[in-house]
Write a protein that holds these residues in place. Structure first.
Motif, mmCIF file in Angstrom:
data_model
loop_
_atom_site.group_PDB
_atom_site.id
_atom_site.type_symbol
_atom_site.label_atom_id
_atom_site.label_comp_id
_atom_site.label_asym_id
_atom_site.label_seq_id
_atom_site.Cartn_x
_atom_site.Cartn_y
_atom_site.Cartn_z
ATOM 1 N N PRO A 1 0.825 -1.211 0.000
ATOM 2 C CA PRO A 1 0.000 0.000 0.000
ATOM 3 C C PRO A 1 0.859 1.260 0.000
ATOM 4 C CG PRO A 1 0.091 -0.948 2.200
ATOM 5 C CD PRO A 1 0.801 -1.905 1.294
ATOM 6 N N GLY A 2 0.265 2.348 -0.416
ATOM 7 C CA GLY A 2 0.975 3.623 -0.402
ATOM 8 C C GLY A 2 0.626 4.456 -1.618
ATOM 9 N N GLU A 3 0.952 5.748 -1.535
ATOM 10 C CA GLU A 3 0.605 6.680 -2.600
ATOM 11 C C GLU A 3 1.694 6.771 -3.671
ATOM 12 O OE1 GLU A 3 -2.252 10.233 -1.305
ATOM 13 O OE2 GLU A 3 -0.233 10.407 -0.477
ATOM 14 N N ARG A 4 1.248 7.092 -4.881
ATOM 15 C CA ARG A 4 2.151 7.524 -5.945
ATOM 16 C C ARG A 4 1.952 9.026 -6.087
ATOM 17 N NH1 ARG A 4 -0.198 2.859 -7.734
ATOM 18 N NH2 ARG A 4 -1.912 4.060 -8.651
ATOM 19 N N THR A 5 2.991 9.787 -5.815
ATOM 20 C CA THR A 5 2.831 11.242 -5.797
ATOM 21 C C THR A 5 3.711 11.905 -6.856
ATOM 22 O OG1 THR A 5 4.630 11.610 -4.215
ATOM 23 C CG2 THR A 5 2.436 11.149 -3.297
ATOM 24 N N GLU A 6 3.312 13.115 -7.224
ATOM 25 C CA GLU A 6 4.139 13.877 -8.155
ATOM 26 C C GLU A 6 5.508 14.167 -7.538
ATOM 27 O OE1 GLU A 6 4.294 18.236 -10.365
ATOM 28 O OE2 GLU A 6 2.338 17.320 -10.005
ATOM 29 N N ALA A 7 5.505 14.518 -6.256
ATOM 30 C CA ALA A 7 6.787 14.803 -5.584
ATOM 31 C C ALA A 7 7.686 13.568 -5.601
ATOM 32 C CB ALA A 7 6.548 15.262 -4.151
ATOM 33 N N GLY A 8 7.096 12.387 -5.371
ATOM 34 C CA GLY A 8 7.873 11.156 -5.388
ATOM 35 C C GLY A 8 8.423 10.858 -6.769
ATOM 36 N N MET A 9 7.623 11.096 -7.797
ATOM 37 C CA MET A 9 8.076 10.858 -9.168
ATOM 38 C C MET A 9 9.199 11.810 -9.548
ATOM 39 S SD MET A 9 5.716 10.545 -12.557
ATOM 40 C CE MET A 9 6.406 10.609 -14.228
ATOM 41 N N ARG A 10 9.049 13.064 -9.174
ATOM 42 C CA ARG A 10 10.099 14.047 -9.479
ATOM 43 C C ARG A 10 11.392 13.712 -8.715
ATOM 44 N NH1 ARG A 10 8.647 18.598 -12.252
ATOM 45 N NH2 ARG A 10 6.410 18.915 -12.627
ATOM 46 N N ALA A 11 11.265 13.272 -7.476
ATOM 47 C CA ALA A 11 12.452 12.879 -6.702
ATOM 48 C C ALA A 11 13.148 11.686 -7.364
ATOM 49 C CB ALA A 11 12.064 12.540 -5.260
#
Length: 532
Positions: free
Chosen positions: A409-419
């Motif tokens: 489980p967990g989110e896919r975030t824009e911040a995570g993708m950019r990181a």
């Protein structure tokens, strides 16, 4: 003097200077040639088996325990034994085979230093040759280093035990060919480290010890066992002189841990939870399974069910067979900012306390500045003991394929993708520039963490996943973010560093391996073509 034949069968494409002549005398190259002649074709067969197995998983099968080796899993047997100087491995430090790093690591408050020719080394010819010279000096206790300011680095008394990690089966050594084919990098690393050091190591009560990375099956372990046994026979050494620890850092291997221990039982002393590569392998192996897509890298921690099950099963399996169960890497590095530094130490302590509680015999760190804190955690857990081999976990509920493959489980975030983009690009740029171990945003990044970053995005694109804000992850979205994050990297690093580096090439490679329809198995393979 390129394309020169130094042995009867091996062709070297690099000039032989003084360093090469020292590392590759005739007897050493004859030994290497004998290994290649005997083991290269079987290794190629093992790599083909990997592809065939992956095709089945891509078509819908899920990895599982194998029925033909049930008798090995059910039988009572143990490994041959563990040498005296490997009985206590509570803290191990890892790093590339660079001179200053080797000295600092061997002097750190740790029990073992794993000198790495694999994920933390960018394997240019010069670095691979220098690495062998550096380790030879380290084994003899003569290694020293003087920096630009004149500071002298030398070994202290009673340094850590040395273990050499060779390259994985998939990695070639392109500067040496046999019948027109690049030889396996792992055989090159093994042959030369063994040849130059086995006598000195045995003379001081240690031995030729190795870490074996990226294994995917017990047959690959059996291949290494044959390499070791052949070497022992060639040099008139007792069976079991060579010892190895195997990293369980691929998803297929977690289902064959008993079999891997059994295949290497004369030589093996333990298994290690190679957590970062394991996460990468989970993504890569299950890349076509839309229900197994991982969230942001930052949220995939060892307390997640599929990783916790992996750790506990490894401990139970190893200890039943008399083998060590080593914990994973703490990628954090100390900070000069006091509040951040305390936060780092607390995060690392929590992580290592969980490993010690689970029953691991020791763990990994990437920076000497963490050694005291992590040593204190394992000292408290072990008390008067030197390891936790008696922790059987026999009372655990059985761990099956469902637990090991559980979605996370967990989110896919824009911040995570950019990181992910920034980390992967900066790592690739460092790697193709010759540096395989890089501090980025407070973490010590090696190939494994960069692999997670780029394969996560590939998988999100492949399955058209959405981010938490509703954006659908497409090639176009990735390419727009890549362009924007290149500007961020440029601003963070400064114009001089950015324009003087190889960031355009790194961005092109990142784009290629993230957007093409077929997932590339390892970024280090196309990256290797950009290395001297």
């Amino acid at each position: 003097m390129t394309q020169q034949t130094i042995s009867r069968e091996l062709v070297f494409s690099e000039r032989f200077g003084m360093a090469e002549q020292s590392v590759l005398p005739e007897e050493a190259t004859d030994f290497l040639a004998a290994l290649v002649n005997r083991f290269l074709l079987p290794r190629n067969g093992l790599l083909l088996e990997r592809q065939l197995q992956q095709q089945k998983i891509d078509a819908g099968e899920l990895p599982d325990f194998i029925s033909e080796t049930t008798s090995i899993r059910n039988a009572d047997w143990t490994i041959r034994g563990i040498p005296a100087d490997l009985q206590d491995r509570r803290v191990e430090i890892t790093g590339p085979v660079e001179r200053k790093m080797i000295i600092n690591a061997l002097n750190a408050n740790v029990k073992v230093f794993m000198a790495d020719f694999e994920d933390s080394l960018s394997p240019s010819w010069e670095k691979v040759i220098d690495g062998q010279l550096n380790l030879r000096d380290a084994v003899r206790g003569t290694i020293s280093y003087v920096n630009d300011e004149g500071k002298i680095y030398q070994l202290k008394p009673n340094p850590a035990v040395l273990i050499c990690r060779v390259r994985g089966l998939h990695l070639p050594e392109k500067h040496v060919t046999w019948q027109g084919e690049a030889i396996p990098g792992g055989l090159f690393d093994f042959a030369l480290y063994f040849y130059h050091n086995y006598q000195a190591l045995l003379a001081k009560g240690s031995g030729p010890y190795f870490y074996l990375p990226k294994l995917q099956s017990w047959r690959e372990a059996a291949w290494w066992s044959e390499v070791f046994s052949y070497t022992e026979d060639r040099f008139d050494l007792p069976r079991g002189t060579i010892k190895a620890t195997v990293l369980i850092e691929t998803l297929p291997a977690v289902f064959q841990m008993d079999e891997i221990l059994h295949a290497l039982r004369d030589h093996i002393v333990g298994l290690n939870c190679g957590r970062w590569d394991y996460i990468f392998s989970y993504i890569k192996t299950l890349k076509n399974h839309a229900d197994r897509v991982l969230p942001d890298r930052q949220s995939v921690t060892m307390d997640k069910p599929f990783l916790n099950a992996y750790s506990r099963l490894l401990i139970k399996t190893c200890h039943r067979r008399g083998a060590f169960a080593m914990g994973g890497m703490a990628a954090f590095i100390p900070s000069k900012e006091p509040a951040r530094h305390q936060w780092v130490l607390e995060k690392v302590r929590q992580d290592k306390a969980l490993e010690a509680k689970n029953g691991h015999d020791g763990t990994w760190i990437a920076h000497p500045g963490l050694a005291d804190s992590v040593m204190a955690v394992f000292d408290a857990a072990l008390g008067e003991r030197v390891n936790q081999l008696e922790v059987s976990r026999e009372g655990d509920a059985p761990i099956g394929a469902a637990e090991l493959l559980a979605p996370c489980p967990g989110e896919r975030t824009e911040a995570g993708m950019r990181a992910n983009i920034r980390v992967a690009v900066q790592y690739i740029e460092a790697w193709i520039s010759g540096n395989g171990c890089v501090p980025i945003y407070g973490l010590m990044e090696d190939a494994a963490t960069a692999e997670i970053s780029r394969t996560s995005i590939w998988q999100w694109i492949h399955h058209g996943k959405t981010l938490s804000d509703g954006q659908v992850v497409t090639k176009a979205l990735f390419q727009r973010m890549l362009a924007e994050e290149m500007l961020v990297i440029q601003e963070e690093l400064g114009e001089a560093r950015f324009s003087g580096g190889r960031f355009d090439e790194a961005a092109r490679l990142m784009d290629q391996i993230t957007t093409q329809d077929k997932l590339i198995d390892f970024l280090t393979l196309p990256g290797y073509t950009l290395l001297d």
